[in-house]
Design a protein around this motif. Structure first.
Motif, PDB file in Angstrom:
ATOM      1  N   MET A   1      28.150  43.349  32.292  1.00  8.03           N
ATOM      2  CA  MET A   1      29.343  42.510  32.245  1.00  8.03           C
ATOM      3  C   MET A   1      30.415  43.054  33.201  1.00  8.03           C
ATOM      4  O   MET A   1      31.032  42.297  33.941  1.00  8.03           O
ATOM      5  N   PHE A   2      30.612  44.377  33.198  1.00  9.07           N
ATOM      6  CA  PHE A   2      31.599  44.975  34.098  1.00  9.07           C
ATOM      7  C   PHE A   2      31.204  44.790  35.567  1.00  9.07           C
ATOM      8  O   PHE A   2      32.057  44.663  36.430  1.00  9.07           O
ATOM      9  N   LEU A   3      29.902  44.783  35.840  1.00 15.30           N
ATOM     10  CA  LEU A   3      29.431  44.655  37.227  1.00 15.30           C
ATOM     11  C   LEU A   3      29.246  43.198  37.676  1.00 15.30           C
ATOM     12  O   LEU A   3      29.031  42.958  38.864  1.00 15.30           O
ATOM     13  N   ALA A   4      29.347  42.245  36.754  1.00 12.16           N
ATOM     14  CA  ALA A   4      29.145  40.837  37.107  1.00 12.16           C
ATOM     15  C   ALA A   4      30.070  40.353  38.229  1.00 12.16           C
ATOM     16  O   ALA A   4      29.640  39.572  39.075  1.00 12.16           O
TER      17      ALA A   4
ATOM     18  N   CYS B   1      43.786  42.770  32.647  1.00 11.38           N
ATOM     19  CA  CYS B   1      43.560  42.774  31.198  1.00 11.38           C
ATOM     20  C   CYS B   1      42.330  43.598  30.820  1.00 11.38           C
ATOM     21  O   CYS B   1      42.342  44.323  29.820  1.00 11.38           O
ATOM     22  N   THR B   2      41.278  43.488  31.604  1.00 13.41           N
ATOM     23  CA  THR B   2      40.058  44.234  31.311  1.00 13.41           C
ATOM     24  C   THR B   2      40.282  45.731  31.455  1.00 13.41           C
ATOM     25  O   THR B   2      39.781  46.523  30.654  1.00 13.41           O
ATOM     26  N   PHE B   3      41.068  46.142  32.454  1.00 10.12           N
ATOM     27  CA  PHE B   3      41.394  47.566  32.601  1.00 10.12           C
ATOM     28  C   PHE B   3      42.127  48.068  31.360  1.00 10.12           C
ATOM     29  O   PHE B   3      41.757  49.089  30.780  1.00 10.12           O
ATOM     30  N   LEU B   4      43.164  47.357  30.953  1.00 12.64           N
ATOM     31  CA  LEU B   4      43.954  47.760  29.780  1.00 12.64           C
ATOM     32  C   LEU B   4      43.074  47.825  28.542  1.00 12.64           C
ATOM     33  O   LEU B   4      43.091  48.813  27.796  1.00 12.64           O
TER      34      LEU B   4
ATOM     35  N   GLU C   1      37.050  48.768  36.892  1.00 14.87           N
ATOM     36  CA  GLU C   1      38.253  47.937  37.014  1.00 14.87           C
ATOM     37  C   GLU C   1      39.267  48.541  37.987  1.00 14.87           C
ATOM     38  O   GLU C   1      39.967  47.803  38.684  1.00 14.87           O
ATOM     39  N   ILE C   2      39.355  49.860  38.056  1.00 17.90           N
ATOM     40  CA  ILE C   2      40.236  50.493  39.039  1.00 17.90           C
ATOM     41  C   ILE C   2      39.796  50.099  40.450  1.00 17.90           C
ATOM     42  O   ILE C   2      40.616  49.750  41.296  1.00 17.90           O
TER      43      ILE C   2
ATOM     44  N   PHE D   1      27.116  37.368  30.366  1.00 18.79           N
ATOM     45  CA  PHE D   1      27.182  38.710  29.800  1.00 18.79           C
ATOM     46  C   PHE D   1      28.316  38.856  28.788  1.00 18.79           C
ATOM     47  O   PHE D   1      28.212  39.646  27.856  1.00 18.79           O
ATOM     48  N   PHE D   2      29.392  38.071  28.931  1.00 21.51           N
ATOM     49  CA  PHE D   2      30.430  38.036  27.891  1.00 21.51           C
ATOM     50  C   PHE D   2      29.814  37.547  26.586  1.00 21.51           C
ATOM     51  O   PHE D   2      30.069  38.097  25.515  1.00 21.51           O
ATOM     52  N   PHE D   3      29.016  36.491  26.669  1.00 24.12           N
ATOM     53  CA  PHE D   3      28.363  35.926  25.493  1.00 24.12           C
ATOM     54  C   PHE D   3      27.446  36.958  24.827  1.00 24.12           C
ATOM     55  O   PHE D   3      27.529  37.193  23.617  1.00 24.12           O
ATOM     56  N   LEU D   4      26.556  37.575  25.617  1.00 19.02           N
ATOM     57  CA  LEU D   4      25.646  38.577  25.064  1.00 19.02           C
ATOM     58  C   LEU D   4      26.399  39.775  24.505  1.00 19.02           C
ATOM     59  O   LEU D   4      26.052  40.315  23.448  1.00 19.02           O
TER      60      LEU D   4
END
Length: 198
Positions: free
Chosen positions: A19-22, A46-49, A79-80, A168-171
């Motif tokens: 998901m992070f690499l998508a 938002c994802t970083f936070l 995310e950085i 990947f968010f769903f999974l």
């Protein structure tokens, strides 16, 4: 039971890494075109936070937190990189907007949340308070794809909402819900299922 918990947690970590690499394709496109085009920075801010606070939560949580901390630590690093690339290739107006979001959410709010929970609270109270903050932030994080959906609607093109990110968010939601149930973590379990409704 411990073996099952570890297995589900490892599967959750693998799916979370995916998901992070998508968005890698999106950022490859940004670098290739040397422009952020119509992409928004809010989902990455938002994802970083969210990842940083879940990493902190996983570190202070005694049982079952290690897998939460490791995958979210990976997410912080990813995310950085995304945010740096976004700032490098964004036009001046978007760069300023992104810098304000980073300063407000990723520096200001993050520092306030960590200091408040670390200095004012101890033990289970600290874990519960941080869990509530993380759960609340998941609403914001899982709501941030709505920004991409707005772009999809206005441009009449799905290129701004990558399929693999949504998949990947769903999974991710399903696997971490099961993990939360197995380790009896209400904070992971209450909010993580939100992507199942997108």
């Amino acid at each position: 039971m411990e073996g099952l918990i570890l297995f589900i947690g490892v599967i959750g970590n693998i799916i979370s890494v995916l998901m992070f690499l998508a968005p890698v394709g999106t950022f490859w496109r940004i670098v290739k075109h040397r422009s952020t085009e119509d992409f928004e920075s809010l989902p990455y801010v938002c994802t970083f936070l969210n990842s940083f606070l879940w990493t902190y939560y996983g570190i202070i949580r005694p049982n079952g937190g290690f897998l939460v901390a490791t995958v979210n630590g990976f997410g912080v690093v990813v995310e950085i990189i995304y945010l740096i690339l976004f700032l490098v290739y964004a036009p001046a107006k978007m760069r300023a907007k992104t810098a304000i979001l980073i300063g407000t959410l990723d520096v200001g709010f993050l520092a306030a949340a960590i200091l408040a929970t670390w200095l004012a609270l101890q033990g289970e109270t600290r874990i519960a308070a941080l869990g509530i903050i993380c759960a609340g932030l998941n609403i914001m994080m899982y709501g941030s794809p709505l920004v991409a959906m707005k772009t999809v609607i206005t441009t009449k093109s799905v290129e701004y909402m990558p399929f693999f990110l949504s998949f990947f968010f769903f999974l991710n939601g399903g696997v971490w819900t099961l993990y939360a149930w197995l380790i009896r973590d209400v904070f992971l379990g209450v909010i993580i299922p939100i992507p199942l409704f997108f």
